[in-house]
Design a protein around this motif. Structure first.
Motif, PDB file in Angstrom:
ATOM      1  N   ASN A  59       0.804  -1.242   0.000  1.00  0.00           N
ATOM      2  CA  ASN A  59       0.000   0.000   0.000  1.00  0.00           C
ATOM      3  C   ASN A  59       0.832   1.285   0.000  1.00  0.00           C
ATOM      4  OD1 ASN A  59       0.942   0.444   2.583  1.00  0.00           O
ATOM      5  ND2 ASN A  59      -0.983   0.014   3.609  1.00  0.00           N
ATOM      6  N   GLU A  60       2.176   1.156  -0.082  1.00  0.00           N
ATOM      7  CA  GLU A  60       3.006   2.350   0.184  1.00  0.00           C
ATOM      8  C   GLU A  60       2.792   3.504  -0.797  1.00  0.00           C
ATOM      9  OE1 GLU A  60       7.062   1.037   0.361  1.00  0.00           O
ATOM     10  OE2 GLU A  60       7.186   0.822  -1.807  1.00  0.00           O
ATOM     11  N   SER A  61       2.468   3.206  -2.088  1.00  0.00           N
ATOM     12  CA  SER A  61       2.339   4.334  -3.017  1.00  0.00           C
ATOM     13  C   SER A  61       1.137   5.218  -2.626  1.00  0.00           C
ATOM     14  CB  SER A  61       2.222   3.843  -4.463  1.00  0.00           C
ATOM     15  OG  SER A  61       1.183   2.917  -4.546  1.00  0.00           O
ATOM     16  N   LYS A  62       0.133   4.608  -2.013  1.00  0.00           N
ATOM     17  CA  LYS A  62      -1.028   5.383  -1.559  1.00  0.00           C
ATOM     18  C   LYS A  62      -0.799   5.986  -0.154  1.00  0.00           C
ATOM     19  CE  LYS A  62      -5.969   4.637  -0.987  1.00  0.00           C
ATOM     20  NZ  LYS A  62      -6.314   3.903   0.220  1.00  0.00           N
ATOM     21  N   LYS A  63      -0.176   5.189   0.705  1.00  0.00           N
ATOM     22  CA  LYS A  63      -0.101   5.583   2.120  1.00  0.00           C
ATOM     23  C   LYS A  63       1.019   6.589   2.429  1.00  0.00           C
ATOM     24  CE  LYS A  63      -3.528   3.261   3.693  1.00  0.00           C
ATOM     25  NZ  LYS A  63      -4.651   3.863   4.391  1.00  0.00           N
ATOM     26  N   ILE A  64       2.105   6.568   1.656  1.00  0.00           N
ATOM     27  CA  ILE A  64       3.194   7.509   1.975  1.00  0.00           C
ATOM     28  C   ILE A  64       2.720   8.962   1.819  1.00  0.00           C
ATOM     29  CG2 ILE A  64       5.506   8.321   1.298  1.00  0.00           C
ATOM     30  CD1 ILE A  64       6.300   5.376   0.957  1.00  0.00           C
ATOM     31  N   ARG A  94      11.799   4.495   1.376  1.00  0.00           N
ATOM     32  CA  ARG A  94      10.875   5.338   0.595  1.00  0.00           C
ATOM     33  C   ARG A  94      10.206   6.397   1.473  1.00  0.00           C
ATOM     34  NH1 ARG A  94       9.456   0.519  -2.681  1.00  0.00           N
ATOM     35  NH2 ARG A  94      10.683   0.823  -4.559  1.00  0.00           N
ATOM     36  N   ALA A  98      10.590  10.414   0.934  1.00  0.00           N
ATOM     37  CA  ALA A  98       9.414  11.281   0.771  1.00  0.00           C
ATOM     38  C   ALA A  98       9.440  12.396   1.811  1.00  0.00           C
ATOM     39  CB  ALA A  98       8.132  10.457   0.899  1.00  0.00           C
TER      40      ALA A  98
END
Ligand code: SAM
Length: 225
Positions: A59-64, A94, A98
């Motif tokens: 889920n990192e692309s959404k959650k970051i 990541r 960010a």
């Protein structure tokens, strides 16, 4: 401005955590973790009750971006991985990138990592070492092993229960005379260390069922124990 704290947690024994790590986990507004079930064991042990926010490979692309928004709105966050130091063969990189890109201050809270603990008990040269983490499972694995056979520094690898014997067979093939130190289940009940060549250690492995988490340290080419 709120901050992002990257907090190292134990690699097995729950007592292996710094006072500062506990203070940080107690003082932040939100704890970011990989798996709530794993992190809750640690937090329950220290009676830390904080909301959790999950970031993992899925889920990192959404959650970051959501996490960055939270920190920018004034929420202080601690980031932990399942075990040891985040970003070391674990999530973290990541999130840190960010945060840095968005001008958020990143503070590291140091603690255990299997790589440094295994090196510290290895008796092998540590003035220069190369950490390769997990070797690629398929593509590029043989090439990497060939390269490592030429490596002149101490080499540190991570390995799991399922592939440790395969890895030792490969080291036997590519680096038959190298001295190894294998550290299993560091800081845990069934902690064990082996020293010798891959062939010698494999002989010992044949005698029992060997399970757990492993650090494999390969001595430099010319090193004699
Ligand atoms: N972030 C962790 C660290 O700082 O060491 C590493 C996480 S990585 C996903 C998990 C791997 O680290 C395991 O498969 C094993 O190779 C190594 N490892 C973690 N804990 C260990 C332990 N207690 N004993 C031996 N190896 C360990």
């Amino acid at each position: 401005m709120a901050k992002l704290y990257i907090v190292a947690t134990p690699i097995g024994n729950l007592e292996d955590i710094t006072f500062r790590a506990i203070e940080t986990l107690k003082s932040v507004d939100l704890i970011v973790c990989e798996d709530t079930r794993v992190t809750k064991v640690l937090l329950d042990h220290y009676e830390i009750h904080k909301p959790l926010f999950v970031i993992n490979a899925q889920n990192e692309s959404k959650k970051i971006p959501e996490l960055i928004e939270k920190i920018e709105s004034g929420i202080n966050c601690a980031f932990v991985s399942d075990a040891g130091t985040p970003s070391i063969s674990d999530p973290g990189t990541r999130v840190v990138n960010a945060a840095v890109k968005n001008g958020i201050e990143v503070i590291g809270i140091p603690g255990p990592s299997a790589v440094t603990l295994a090196l510290s008990i290895s008796g092998l040269p540590t003035d220069a070492f190369v950490f390769e983490g997990f070797l690629p499972q398929k593509k590029g694995r043989q090439k990497k092993l060939q390269q490592l056979a030429e490596e002149e520094r101490t080499i540190v690898l991570y390995e799991s229960t399922y592939r440790i014997e395969k890895l030792l067979e490969e080291i036997k093939q590519y680096m038959p005379n190298r001295q190894l130190v294998i550290a299993r289940e560091l800081t845990k009940k069934f902690e064990e260390t082996w020293r010798g060549t891959a062939e010698e250690i494999l002989k010992d492995f044949e005698k029992k069922i060997i399970k757990g988490e492993f650090v494999v340290i390969i001595a430099p080419k010319e090193f004699k124990m």
